[in-house]
Scaffold this motif. Structure first.
Motif, PDB file in Angstrom:
ATOM      1  N   ARG A  78      -3.311   3.906  18.305  1.00  0.00           N
ATOM      2  CA  ARG A  78      -4.003   5.737  18.191  1.00  0.00           C
ATOM      3  C   ARG A  78      -2.842   6.189  19.679  1.00  0.00           C
ATOM      4  NH1 ARG A  78     -10.426   5.901  18.614  1.00  0.00           N
ATOM      5  NH2 ARG A  78      -9.709   5.778  16.314  1.00  0.00           N
ATOM      6  N   ASN A  89       0.548  -1.197  -0.446  1.00  0.00           N
ATOM      7  CA  ASN A  89       0.311   0.141  -0.299  1.00  0.00           C
ATOM      8  C   ASN A  89       1.196   0.819   0.359  1.00  0.00           C
ATOM      9  OD1 ASN A  89      -2.603   0.968   0.378  1.00  0.00           O
ATOM     10  ND2 ASN A  89      -2.987   1.518   2.655  1.00  0.00           N
ATOM     11  N   ASN A 133      -3.303  -1.748  -1.758  1.00  0.00           N
ATOM     12  CA  ASN A 133      -3.543  -3.105  -1.414  1.00  0.00           C
ATOM     13  C   ASN A 133      -4.577  -3.903  -2.231  1.00  0.00           C
ATOM     14  OD1 ASN A 133      -2.472  -2.885   1.326  1.00  0.00           O
ATOM     15  ND2 ASN A 133      -4.378  -1.556   1.607  1.00  0.00           N
ATOM     16  N   PRO A 180       1.602   3.873   4.921  1.00  0.00           N
ATOM     17  CA  PRO A 180       0.222   3.708   4.795  1.00  0.00           C
ATOM     18  C   PRO A 180      -0.049   2.024   5.118  1.00  0.00           C
ATOM     19  CG  PRO A 180       0.746   5.276   2.786  1.00  0.00           C
ATOM     20  CD  PRO A 180       1.913   4.540   3.847  1.00  0.00           C
ATOM     21  N   THR A 181       1.185   1.060   4.360  1.00  0.00           N
ATOM     22  CA  THR A 181       1.100  -0.352   4.361  1.00  0.00           C
ATOM     23  C   THR A 181       0.466  -0.752   5.940  1.00  0.00           C
ATOM     24  OG1 THR A 181       2.469  -0.466   2.595  1.00  0.00           O
ATOM     25  CG2 THR A 181       2.939  -2.678   4.055  1.00  0.00           C
ATOM     26  N   LEU A 182       1.310  -0.009   7.082  1.00  0.00           N
ATOM     27  CA  LEU A 182       1.406   0.075   8.570  1.00  0.00           C
ATOM     28  C   LEU A 182       0.108   0.803   9.049  1.00  0.00           C
ATOM     29  CD1 LEU A 182       4.280  -0.098   7.796  1.00  0.00           C
ATOM     30  CD2 LEU A 182       4.738   0.735  10.098  1.00  0.00           C
ATOM     31  N   THR A 183       0.048   0.009  10.150  1.00  0.00           N
ATOM     32  CA  THR A 183      -1.880   1.082  10.651  1.00  0.00           C
ATOM     33  C   THR A 183      -0.640   1.520  11.691  1.00  0.00           C
ATOM     34  OG1 THR A 183      -2.800  -0.953   9.867  1.00  0.00           O
ATOM     35  CG2 THR A 183      -3.942   0.357  12.233  1.00  0.00           C
ATOM     36  N   GLU A 243       3.499  -5.244  16.530  1.00  0.00           N
ATOM     37  CA  GLU A 243       3.577  -3.851  16.771  1.00  0.00           C
ATOM     38  C   GLU A 243       4.948  -3.703  16.414  1.00  0.00           C
ATOM     39  OE1 GLU A 243       3.719   0.021  20.399  1.00  0.00           O
ATOM     40  OE2 GLU A 243       3.898  -2.657  20.733  1.00  0.00           O
ATOM     41  N   HIS A 253       3.248   1.753  15.294  1.00  0.00           N
ATOM     42  CA  HIS A 253       2.423   1.237  14.372  1.00  0.00           C
ATOM     43  C   HIS A 253       1.851  -0.495  14.656  1.00  0.00           C
ATOM     44  CE1 HIS A 253       4.342   4.878  12.574  1.00  0.00           C
ATOM     45  NE2 HIS A 253       2.895   5.010  12.272  1.00  0.00           N
ATOM     46  N   THR A 254       1.373  -1.538  13.801  1.00  0.00           N
ATOM     47  CA  THR A 254       1.446  -2.392  13.648  1.00  0.00           C
ATOM     48  C   THR A 254       1.451  -2.780  12.093  1.00  0.00           C
ATOM     49  OG1 THR A 254      -1.369  -2.700  13.898  1.00  0.00           O
ATOM     50  CG2 THR A 254       0.467  -2.950  15.966  1.00  0.00           C
ATOM     51  N   LEU A 255       2.251  -4.031  11.845  1.00  0.00           N
ATOM     52  CA  LEU A 255       1.920  -4.710  10.960  1.00  0.00           C
ATOM     53  C   LEU A 255       2.269  -5.949  11.206  1.00  0.00           C
ATOM     54  CD1 LEU A 255       1.974  -4.636   7.528  1.00  0.00           C
ATOM     55  CD2 LEU A 255       4.855  -4.746   8.007  1.00  0.00           C
TER      56      LEU A 255
END
Length: 933
Positions: free
Chosen positions: A826, A811, A865, A820-823, A838, A832-834
């Motif tokens: 919050r 992504n 994606n 953007p590939t990671l989340t 973490e 980030h997570t992938l």
């Protein structure tokens, strides 16, 4: 290479340099203190620590832990080894342990180094905060070290302590003191009784209560502990095989008084402990058989490898007859003088003395004894150390490393010297300068007498010959004293084989101990400043390029198991003992000094990398009164958990870690020598007070959690050029505004962006530094990569001990940003997570298992994606199809990306690396996908 100068030539050069240096003093600490004059060869000048205060942020948080540690740690524990070496009372303090004590690694042969680090940490803490508690602690340590040096300059003096009956004489462990009795103490006695009260304080085997003999052939001794830990008496005229002995059946307790007695007469010997006979045996030899022996010692062995007795003596008596069991029993509760036996007729020492080096003999023979050190006296009155001068003397004849015998004595001298210099610079204590100057006078007196060949051999010996940053410190001292001998001393540490190779840009680092050699080059830079010799500067510059980036891990660290391997060997050297923290500390110092000479942004790019990652990450985010909680190694193997209390504490890296955590602000700002330019090297919450220009500069930022910084000018008006560092990774739109208006110009990554104007109070400069997520492949295994978001290394937190595998292109944004590939997580910036794992900043000092490297795995071609179902092919060099596509980023729009995909497909189809139908599928996938800008 120019012919080496003679020592006389060195002195002439040093005198000329001192005369031209224009020594100056200025405010360097919270109050008026001595400042080092900046060398004329520096085109930039640093600011004092007091001129830059830290604002809220990660640096201030990390520093607070260390400030609290420095405020609360018992400095008498650090001073214990110094006081012991001088035969002074240690005030009941217990040495810290680890490397800082007699029982640590290699017999504590590095003891004293940690005290120097601690002094520097206190000095920097005082310079940064102005908190008087740090100055008070420095003063107390300088008081103690002054007393120590004074004690070392003179004969040892009795340390009187409470005894069994009155006053006893204590030999502090580490003092190497013993009592020397006159020759002929045994007389021609055929029978004898030996009686002593002892209070051992250490459990070393073979420590002697007494030993009378001529070396290791003829002697009699009484040991507090044999190999089994029990008392032993022995007499021999033919060495150890011929010993006639008596052994006790129980160990003597530590820190309690015990009475030992031996009687010999009529061919029988008896050993008594606390009035009870514990061993009988035939002793056919008698003392007269020894004849007149030259060594008659209490507390020292005729075997040089045996330990010196540590503890106290009270009531030592010798009679020329065998006392009865009843007479021995009476000695348990009475002084000999008050017992039926009376005082010994051979010798009798009550040890009631409390001063001086002499013990009076109460026997009719008046054989007064003398307190001595096993190593004699220092060769020069400036000597100051926590161990005997024998460490330095032995090094002079060594040909190979043995750190169990000699462990880097000049390295330890450097730490002590640096600590004293910093104590003087930040508190203006003249005694600290006097101690530092005397220490260098002593070193010069030793080393200037040695042939050049001996010096070259010494400095080339691994570990034993290591001298750390001593040359830099000696040059700094010379800048204060102007003594030509001090500059001449600095040049006596030249390791010509290394200097000449690096000056010629010949890489000889493979196999060398990293931290033994990095600080050599900071010293060479300071020698260049003092002498103008070009090869020193050339060697330092070339050396830096041999380490960065070719031997550098992503976090900025270097070395594996403390050593370097060949150029470009990074993936192949990853282990649990990579990235020794001292190496990063010294590489930062070297980078800083090089930048003063020439403003190549690469030095500050490296500085940011190592500071924001390894240095911050090496400090645990926890307060601790006893430990600084700093790593030694930072293992980069999968699932590694950082050890913040390595090797029982007090290592070199914990010492440099204490220093690093109290000078985080020292390179945020530099100024040009004529005050016409201000460099902003690091984006860090801080306030600069630039007294020469009458202004302040306040950075407000949460960088690197914030992608930029706001600088506010305070005070009056001043015309100067503001140079803002554009990091080499900042290729995503670095922008600068002044009072809301964009500054014209194109900031180039890996440069400085200049803004010239007359600044006025209230002016606001906003710097925007957008981050992108990127990878850095290792040079020897491109699929093994580290992940960076802006300056921050993101590590995967996972207990797995196998390399994690991740794909990042699925992504990717049109800009080429992989984020953007990671989340995002919050509420936790930079987290980030992938794929359920973490990622967190390396600088967080946790005990989570981490993966600083991961294995890149992009098995299928995907865009936005959207999967294509087509395998991601690769070239023979490991470059994949997706690598080649995204090498063209950033893309101005989707059409530009699709065009890049189409051209790459055509090339790979033509090369037979991709099928034609598969290529069409890949292009359709790229066309149908949606992308983040």
């Amino acid at each position: 290479m120019a012919a080496p100068l003679s020592r006389r030539g060195l002195l002439r050069t040093a005198m000329a340099t001192a005369a031209a240096s224009g020594l100056s003093y200025a405010s360097a600490g919270p109050s008026a203190a001595a400042a080092l004059p900046a060398p004329s060869s520096w085109t930039l000048r640093p600011f004092d620590l007091k001129d830059v205060t830290l604002g809220p942020g990660i640096f201030a948080t990390k520093r607070r832990f260390m400030l609290d540690h420095g405020r609360g740690y018992d400095v008498d524990r650090l001073l214990q080894v110094f006081r012991a070496n001088a035969g002074l009372s240690t005030r009941g303090a217990v040495a810290p342990g680890g490397w800082e004590g007699l029982d640590g690694e290699a017999n504590g042969n590095l003891r004293g180094h940690y005290t120097g680090h601690f002094l520097t940490m206190l000095a920097q803490s005082y310079g940064s905060t102005g908190d008087q508690v740090y100055a008070d602690r420095i003063r107390s340590m300088v008081d103690a070290l002054t007393e120590v040096r004074s004690a070392l300059r003179t004969s040892p003096s009795v340390l009187g302590v409470p005894g069994r009956f009155g006053t006893a004489a204590e030999n502090v462990r580490g003092s190497y003191q013993y009592v020397d009795l006159p020759a002929g103490v045994l007389g021609d006695a055929r029978a004898v009784t030996l009686s002593a009260w002892v209070k051992p304080t250490h459990h070393a085997d073979w420590a002697r209560v007494l030993d009378f003999g001529d070396g290791t052939t003829r002697y009699l001794y009484l040991a507090a502990r044999n190999a089994n830990g029990t008392p032993r008496f022995a007499l021999t005229t033919s060495g150890a095989p011929g010993e006639q002995g008596l052994d006790g059946d129980e160990q003597l307790p530590l820190d309690r008084w015990s009475h030992l007695a031996v009687t010999i007469g009529g061919g029988t010997g008896v050993l008594y402990v606390n009035g009870s006979a514990v061993a009988h045996g035939a002793i056919t030899l008698d003392p007269a058989a020894l004849g007149t022996v030259r060594n008659n010692w209490l507390g020292r062995s005729n075997y040089p490898g045996d330990p010196v007795f540590a503890g106290a003596f009270d009531e030592f008596n010798m009679w020329a007859r065998a006392l009865t069991a009843g007479e021995i029993a009476e000695l348990q509760d009475h002084r000999a003088a008050d017992s039926p036996a009376g005082r010994g007729d051979l010798v009798s020492y009550a040890f009631d003395e409390t001063t001086g080096p002499t013990f009076a003999d109460g026997s009719p023979r008046a054989l007064h004894a003398t307190l001595r050190r096993t190593w004699g006296a220092p060769s020069h009155p400036g000597f100051l150390a926590a161990y005997p001068e024998t460490q330095f003397i032995t090094l002079e004849s060594m040909t190979s490393s043995d750190y169990g015998v000699v462990w880097a004595p000049y390295y330890t001298a450097h730490k002590i010297l640096r600590g004293l210099l910093d104590a003087h610079l930040y508190t203006d204590d003249p005694r600290a300068l006097d101690l530092a100057s005397g220490l260098c006078d002593w070193m010069y007196s030793r080393l200037s007498r040695l042939p050049a060949s001996t010096l070259q051999r010494m400095w080339g010996i691994f570990s034993s010959g290591e001298f750390g940053g001593l040359v830099e410190a000696v040059c700094d001292l010379h800048a204060l004293t102007g003594k030509p001998e001090h500059l001449a001393l600095a040049r006596l540490f030249d390791l010509d084989s290394l200097i000449d190779a690096c000056a010629a840009n010949r890489d000889v680092l493979d196999g060398l101990h990293a931290n033994q050699h990095i600080p050599i080059f900071t010293g060479l830079l300071r020698l260049h400043d003092a002498t103008g010799e070009a090869r020193y500067l050339a060697a330092a510059k070339n050396f830096w390029d041999m380490v960065v980036p070719t031997r550098m891990y992503g976090i900025g660290g270097t070395s594996t198991g403390e050593f370097w391997r060949g150029r470009g060997s990074v993936a192949g050297t990853i282990s649990a003992t990579t990235a020794e923290s001292c190496c990063a500390y010294n590489m930062l110092k070297l980078s800083r000094l090089l930048f003063f000479h020439e403003q190549d942004p690469k030095y500050m790019d490296y500085y940011e990398r190592a500071l924001y990652n390894q240095v911050l990450g090496s400090k645990q985010d926890t307060a601790d009164a006893e430990k600084p909680l700093v790593t030694y190694f930072i293992g980069l193997t999968p699932g590694h958990v950082r050890d913040y209390t390595p090797k029982a504490g007090t290592t070199c890296c914990e010492g440099t870690g204490m220093e690093s955590a109290t000078k985080y602000q020292d390179s945020v700002y530099f100024r040009k020598a004529d005050d016409s330019v201000l460099y902003v090297n690091l984006y860090s919450a801080s306030t600069l007070t630039w007294a020469e220009r009458g202004i302040t500069v306040t950075q407000t930022t949460d960088y690197p959690r914030e992608q930029g910084s706001t600088l506010t000018i305070g005070g009056g008006s001043a015309a100067f050029e503001l140079r803002l560092r554009v990091p080499s990774w900042a290729d995503a739109g670095f922008q600068v505004t002044v009072n809301g208006t964009a500054v014209q110009g194109k900031p180039l990554p890996g440069s400085y962006f200049a803004v010239s104007r007359t600044w006025r109070g209230g002016d606001i400069v906003r710097v925007r530094v957008p981050f992108r997520l990127r990878v850095e492949p290792t040079p020897d295994d491109p699929a093994l990569q580290s992940l960076f978001h802006g300056p921050v290394n993101l590590v995967a937190r996972s207990a797995s001990t196998s390399p994690l595998r991740f794909g990042l292109y699925r992504n990717a944004a049109l800009s080429g940003d992989l984020l953007p590939t990671l989340t995002p997580v919050r509420g936790e910036p930079l987290h980030h997570t992938l794929d359920g794992v973490e990622f967190a900043p390396f600088f967080e000092g946790t005990e989570d298992p981490t993966h600083a490297y991961f294995r890149r795995d992009e098995p299928r071609i995907a865009f936005g994606n959207t999967g294509s179902g087509v395998a991601n092919p690769s070239r023979p060099d490991g470059t994949t199809f997706l690598d080649e596509v995204w090498a063209g980023a950033p893309f101005r729009d989707k059409g530009a990306l699709v065009s890049r995909v189409r051209s790459t497909v055509d090339a790979w189809v033509s090369a037979g690396l991709l099928g034609r139908n598969e290529g069409r599928t890949v292009v359709r996938t790229a066309q149908s996908a949606s992308y983040t800008p």
